[in-house]
Scaffold this motif. Structure first.
Motif, short mmCIF file in Angstrom:
data_model
loop_
_atom_site.label_atom_id
_atom_site.label_comp_id
_atom_site.label_asym_id
_atom_site.label_seq_id
_atom_site.Cartn_x
_atom_site.Cartn_y
_atom_site.Cartn_z
N ALA A 68 28.64 24.56 -23.13
CA ALA A 68 28.77 24.48 -21.67
C ALA A 68 30.20 24.13 -21.31
O ALA A 68 30.97 23.65 -22.15
CB ALA A 68 27.82 23.41 -21.12
N ILE A 86 28.41 22.94 -13.82
CA ILE A 86 28.32 23.32 -15.23
C ILE A 86 28.15 24.83 -15.35
O ILE A 86 27.35 25.42 -14.62
CB ILE A 86 27.10 22.62 -15.88
CG1 ILE A 86 27.29 21.11 -15.87
CG2 ILE A 86 26.86 23.13 -17.30
CD1 ILE A 86 26.01 20.34 -16.17
N ALA A 103 27.06 13.55 -25.05
CA ALA A 103 27.56 14.93 -25.18
C ALA A 103 28.82 14.90 -26.03
O ALA A 103 29.52 13.88 -26.08
CB ALA A 103 27.87 15.49 -23.80
N VAL A 133 30.47 20.23 -24.85
CA VAL A 133 30.82 20.53 -23.47
C VAL A 133 32.33 20.59 -23.32
O VAL A 133 33.02 19.60 -23.57
CB VAL A 133 30.24 19.48 -22.51
CG1 VAL A 133 30.47 19.90 -21.05
CG2 VAL A 133 28.75 19.26 -22.77
N LYS A 154 25.17 18.31 -26.96
CA LYS A 154 25.80 19.63 -26.76
C LYS A 154 27.32 19.51 -26.71
O LYS A 154 27.87 18.47 -26.34
CB LYS A 154 25.32 20.23 -25.43
CG LYS A 154 23.82 20.45 -25.37
CD LYS A 154 23.42 21.61 -26.25
CE LYS A 154 22.04 22.12 -25.93
NZ LYS A 154 21.01 21.65 -26.88
N LEU A 205 22.58 17.84 -21.50
CA LEU A 205 23.87 17.90 -22.20
C LEU A 205 23.95 17.06 -23.48
O LEU A 205 24.88 17.24 -24.28
CB LEU A 205 25.01 17.49 -21.26
CG LEU A 205 25.27 18.42 -20.07
CD1 LEU A 205 26.43 17.88 -19.24
CD2 LEU A 205 25.55 19.85 -20.53
N GLU A 251 22.63 18.85 -15.88
CA GLU A 251 23.38 17.88 -16.67
C GLU A 251 22.46 17.03 -17.55
O GLU A 251 22.92 16.39 -18.49
CB GLU A 251 24.25 16.99 -15.78
CG GLU A 251 23.49 16.07 -14.86
CD GLU A 251 24.41 15.06 -14.17
OE1 GLU A 251 25.43 14.65 -14.74
OE2 GLU A 251 24.08 14.70 -13.02
#
Ligand code: ARG
Length: 231
Positions: free
Chosen positions: A162, A101, A140, A121, A119, A116, A113
């Motif tokens: 990310a 990541i 995520a 990603v 978030k 996440l 992780e």
């Protein structure tokens, strides 16, 4: 679609991705594709006594091009997976990779992780990272990009939180193109191995494996590795 028989052997088409540092990328000055995969496949061809004609495209095109038999060989940091092995042949593994990541250097929110959920990603569509995120991080918000550089740029611009992708590519990008702006967090998430790809039942699998083994035994593989991954 194998090519002409020249005096130095047959010529085969090689499908590669157009931007996956440091495995394959365009050298703008020479107009040639360069990188670890490019050196490796040229060395394999030399050793096995055939010529290669390299064509770059989107990663999905490399996978599809193997399935349809449109190209003779594919090399694009392609992870050997059981699913792909149903429709594509692979050489023995030639590179140990995995997933990691990247976040902005200043990010103290995402440490692994485990952080996440909720978030955004980014990753590239059609890759093992996309699959990993869907399977392991349903909370995520996965944003897929047609090319990974766009994902990194959106990360730098703060439009995603990310990026998940292959360790060697993330590290190379973070240490070169995005030095001081991005960093990697957490451990390697999933061990993976890259293989050279071929259409099912290709007669090139055995000669390629033999050539690969010779290059490992005679130090050529190490020289290529050192050139792209040495300190
Ligand atoms: N290793 C990952 C996969 O096989 C990503 C490969 C991406 N390679 C590339 N040349 N863009 O799905």
């Amino acid at each position: 679609s194998s090519g002409d028989e020249g005096k130095s052997g047959k010529s085969y088409t090689v499908a590669t991705d157009n931007n996956f540092v440091p495995f394959e990328f365009l050298n703008e000055d020479t107009g040639e594709m360069e990188g670890f995969d490019m050196d490796l496949i040229r060395a394999v061809a030399d050793e096995a006594g055939f010529e290669v004609e390299i064509e770059s495209m989107k990663f999905d095109g490399v996978v599809a091009g193997m399935q349809s038999g449109r190209y003779d060989i594919g090399i694009a940091g392609m992870t050997i997976t059981e699913e792909r092995a149903e429709t594509i042949d692979f050489s023995e593994p030639y590179y140990d990779a995995g997933l990691t990541i990247a976040v902005q250097e200043s990010n103290s929110d995402i440490k692994s992780e485990d952080d996440l959920a909720g978030k955004k990603v980014g990753t590239r569509s059609g890759t093992t990272s996309e699959q990993y995120l869907k399977e392991n991080h349903p909370d995520a918000e996965v944003v897929t990009f047609p090319g990974i550089v766009e994902a990194y740029m959106d990360l730098q611009a703060g439009r995603v939180d990310a990026v998940m992708y292959d360790v060697p590519n993330v590290k190379y990008y973070v240490n070169n193109d995005a030095k001081g702006e991005l960093k990697t967090v957490g451990e390697t998430l999933q061990g993976e191995q890259y293989g050279i790809a071929f259409p099912k039942d290709s007669e090139l699998v055995d000669p390629a494996n033999e050539a690969l083994q010779t290059l490992i035994d005679n130090g050529t593989y190490d020289d290529i590795y050192e050139e792209w991954f040495g300190e």
